[in-house]
Design a protein around this motif. Structure first.
Motif, PDB file in Angstrom:
ATOM      1  N   ILE A 240      -8.136  16.552  -1.710  1.00 34.16           N
ATOM      2  CA  ILE A 240      -7.126  15.676  -1.128  1.00 34.16           C
ATOM      3  C   ILE A 240      -5.977  15.570  -2.127  1.00 34.16           C
ATOM      4  O   ILE A 240      -6.135  15.029  -3.220  1.00 34.16           O
ATOM      5  N   GLN A 241      -4.813  16.096  -1.746  1.00 33.24           N
ATOM      6  CA  GLN A 241      -3.646  16.039  -2.621  1.00 33.24           C
ATOM      7  C   GLN A 241      -2.684  14.932  -2.228  1.00 33.24           C
ATOM      8  O   GLN A 241      -1.865  14.506  -3.037  1.00 33.24           O
ATOM      9  N   PHE A 242      -2.796  14.486  -0.981  1.00 32.68           N
ATOM     10  CA  PHE A 242      -2.001  13.352  -0.518  1.00 32.68           C
ATOM     11  C   PHE A 242      -2.658  12.811   0.741  1.00 32.68           C
ATOM     12  O   PHE A 242      -3.187  13.568   1.549  1.00 32.68           O
ATOM     13  N   LEU A 243      -2.577  11.487   0.916  1.00 33.80           N
ATOM     14  CA  LEU A 243      -3.151  10.850   2.097  1.00 33.80           C
ATOM     15  C   LEU A 243      -2.374   9.577   2.398  1.00 33.80           C
ATOM     16  O   LEU A 243      -2.170   8.745   1.516  1.00 33.80           O
ATOM     17  N   SER A 244      -1.920   9.475   3.654  1.00 30.38           N
ATOM     18  CA  SER A 244      -1.261   8.259   4.121  1.00 30.38           C
ATOM     19  C   SER A 244      -1.668   8.048   5.577  1.00 30.38           C
ATOM     20  O   SER A 244      -2.500   8.797   6.112  1.00 30.38           O
ATOM     21  N   GLU A 245      -1.076   7.088   6.221  1.00 32.84           N
ATOM     22  CA  GLU A 245      -1.406   6.781   7.619  1.00 32.84           C
ATOM     23  C   GLU A 245      -1.191   7.985   8.533  1.00 32.84           C
ATOM     24  O   GLU A 245      -1.958   8.209   9.468  1.00 32.84           O
ATOM     25  N   ASP A 246      -0.148   8.780   8.271  1.00 28.80           N
ATOM     26  CA  ASP A 246       0.155   9.898   9.177  1.00 28.80           C
ATOM     27  C   ASP A 246       0.256  11.260   8.489  1.00 28.80           C
ATOM     28  O   ASP A 246       0.643  12.237   9.118  1.00 28.80           O
ATOM     29  N   SER A 247      -0.119  11.364   7.216  1.00 30.45           N
ATOM     30  CA  SER A 247      -0.042  12.641   6.493  1.00 30.45           C
ATOM     31  C   SER A 247      -1.287  12.865   5.635  1.00 30.45           C
ATOM     32  O   SER A 247      -1.785  11.936   5.006  1.00 30.45           O
ATOM     33  N   LEU A 248      -1.745  14.106   5.620  1.00 30.40           N
ATOM     34  CA  LEU A 248      -2.916  14.503   4.839  1.00 30.40           C
ATOM     35  C   LEU A 248      -2.652  15.904   4.300  1.00 30.40           C
ATOM     36  O   LEU A 248      -2.379  16.823   5.073  1.00 30.40           O
ATOM     37  N   VAL A 249      -2.687  16.055   2.982  1.00 29.72           N
ATOM     38  CA  VAL A 249      -2.481  17.363   2.357  1.00 29.72           C
ATOM     39  C   VAL A 249      -3.787  17.761   1.685  1.00 29.72           C
ATOM     40  O   VAL A 249      -4.315  17.032   0.841  1.00 29.72           O
ATOM     41  N   LEU A 250      -4.316  18.919   2.101  1.00 29.04           N
ATOM     42  CA  LEU A 250      -5.587  19.423   1.585  1.00 29.04           C
ATOM     43  C   LEU A 250      -5.380  20.790   0.949  1.00 29.04           C
ATOM     44  O   LEU A 250      -4.660  21.638   1.497  1.00 29.04           O
ATOM     45  N   ARG A 251      -6.045  21.018  -0.186  1.00 30.06           N
ATOM     46  CA  ARG A 251      -5.989  22.307  -0.880  1.00 30.06           C
ATOM     47  C   ARG A 251      -7.407  22.845  -0.999  1.00 30.06           C
ATOM     48  O   ARG A 251      -8.334  22.110  -1.349  1.00 30.06           O
ATOM     49  N   PHE A 252      -7.577  24.139  -0.689  1.00 36.44           N
ATOM     50  CA  PHE A 252      -8.901  24.743  -0.765  1.00 36.44           C
ATOM     51  C   PHE A 252      -8.785  26.222  -1.094  1.00 36.44           C
ATOM     52  O   PHE A 252      -7.738  26.834  -0.903  1.00 36.44           O
ATOM     53  N   SER A 253      -9.874  26.768  -1.604  1.00 38.39           N
ATOM     54  CA  SER A 253      -9.894  28.194  -1.907  1.00 38.39           C
ATOM     55  C   SER A 253     -10.481  28.942  -0.716  1.00 38.39           C
ATOM     56  O   SER A 253     -11.314  28.418   0.030  1.00 38.39           O
ATOM     57  N   HIS A 254     -10.014  30.172  -0.558  1.00 42.57           N
ATOM     58  CA  HIS A 254     -10.486  31.016   0.539  1.00 42.57           C
ATOM     59  C   HIS A 254     -10.495  32.459   0.062  1.00 42.57           C
ATOM     60  O   HIS A 254      -9.526  32.914  -0.552  1.00 42.57           O
ATOM     61  N   ASN A 255     -11.602  33.155   0.305  1.00 40.16           N
ATOM     62  CA  ASN A 255     -11.678  34.569  -0.053  1.00 40.16           C
ATOM     63  C   ASN A 255     -11.028  35.381   1.042  1.00 40.16           C
ATOM     64  O   ASN A 255     -11.451  35.339   2.193  1.00 40.16           O
ATOM     65  N   GLN A 256      -9.985  36.102   0.650  1.00 40.95           N
ATOM     66  CA  GLN A 256      -9.200  36.866   1.600  1.00 40.95           C
ATOM     67  C   GLN A 256      -8.985  38.265   1.028  1.00 40.95           C
ATOM     68  O   GLN A 256      -8.425  38.398  -0.060  1.00 40.95           O
ATOM     69  N   TYR A 257      -9.453  39.252   1.730  1.00 44.09           N
ATOM     70  CA  TYR A 257      -9.332  40.639   1.287  1.00 44.09           C
ATOM     71  C   TYR A 257      -9.926  40.843  -0.106  1.00 44.09           C
ATOM     72  O   TYR A 257      -9.364  41.534  -0.951  1.00 44.09           O
ATOM     73  N   GLY A 258     -11.070  40.188  -0.359  1.00 48.02           N
ATOM     74  CA  GLY A 258     -11.774  40.327  -1.621  1.00 48.02           C
ATOM     75  C   GLY A 258     -11.137  39.584  -2.782  1.00 48.02           C
ATOM     76  O   GLY A 258     -11.514  39.779  -3.931  1.00 48.02           O
ATOM     77  N   LYS A 259     -10.158  38.738  -2.500  1.00 51.46           N
ATOM     78  CA  LYS A 259      -9.450  38.007  -3.548  1.00 51.46           C
ATOM     79  C   LYS A 259      -9.436  36.515  -3.201  1.00 51.46           C
ATOM     80  O   LYS A 259      -9.245  36.139  -2.052  1.00 51.46           O
ATOM     81  N   LYS A 260      -9.618  35.675  -4.220  1.00 58.09           N
ATOM     82  CA  LYS A 260      -9.584  34.227  -4.022  1.00 58.09           C
ATOM     83  C   LYS A 260      -8.139  33.772  -3.862  1.00 58.09           C
ATOM     84  O   LYS A 260      -7.294  34.066  -4.706  1.00 58.09           O
ATOM     85  N   GLN A 261      -7.858  33.091  -2.757  1.00 59.53           N
ATOM     86  CA  GLN A 261      -6.534  32.555  -2.480  1.00 59.53           C
ATOM     87  C   GLN A 261      -6.611  31.036  -2.405  1.00 59.53           C
ATOM     88  O   GLN A 261      -7.618  30.488  -1.966  1.00 59.53           O
TER      89      GLN A 261
END
Length: 167
Positions: A126-147
């Motif tokens: 959770i990078q930001f959270l308010s009544e109407d906004s939520l910012v989430l950051r996560f890792s994802h393996n894409q084409y054999g590379k962590k993004q």
């Protein structure tokens, strides 16, 4: 070059190459209610950043909704849109590390197949959270590379200019 100058130069180079991490977001006391409302709350994707690149918001992204329930369940609407894949149904909870970073942890037996992972859970910082906004950051393996993906979510009633980026 003297050894001392060379050592200082190496320290400076290493410090300037270090991955800059965002500051820890102080989670509000009412975070659970901000995420799930009094009983349920639905979020839509306003924009997505993959690494440092803003992603094209195709039909599946524009249609995507994720609903959090106070009872700890979570579901999305992917299956309702043509060719967007199955819907995720799972459980969610908020976890916080010793360093103060807070995450939404989603657990579902569907996650290994849907997100191409071995685990049945995924952490979304959770990078930001308010009544109407939520910012989430996560890792994802894409084409054999962590993004690193950053999702900017808003409640359904928020108008988002330029949401259909590239359309």
């Amino acid at each position: 070059m003297t050894l001392r100058v060379l050592a200082l130069l190496m320290i400076w180079i290493l410090a300037s190459c270090e991955d800059s991490r965002p500051e820890t977001f102080p989670l509000p006391n009412n975070a659970r209610n901000l995420i799930a409302g009094d009983s349920t709350k639905t979020w839509m994707l306003a924009k997505r950043i993959n690494g440092k690149v803003r992603m094209n918001m195709g039909d599946c992204f524009l249609h995507y909704r994720q609903t959090y329930f106070q009872d700890g369940s979570v579901a999305d609407n992917n299956a309702e849109a043509r060719d967007c894949g199955p819907s995720l149904i799972g459980k969610w909870e908020i976890t916080t590390t010793e360093k103060g970073n807070s995450y939404i942890k989603i657990t579902s037996p569907q996650l290994p197949e849907l997100l191409n992972t071995e685990k049945d859970h995924k952490f979304f910082q959770i990078q930001f959270l308010s009544e109407d906004s939520l910012v989430l950051r996560f890792s994802h393996n894409q084409y054999g590379k962590k993004q690193w993906i950053t999702d900017y979510l808003v409640t359904e009633n928020v108008a988002v200019p330029d949401r259909d980026f590239h359309h």
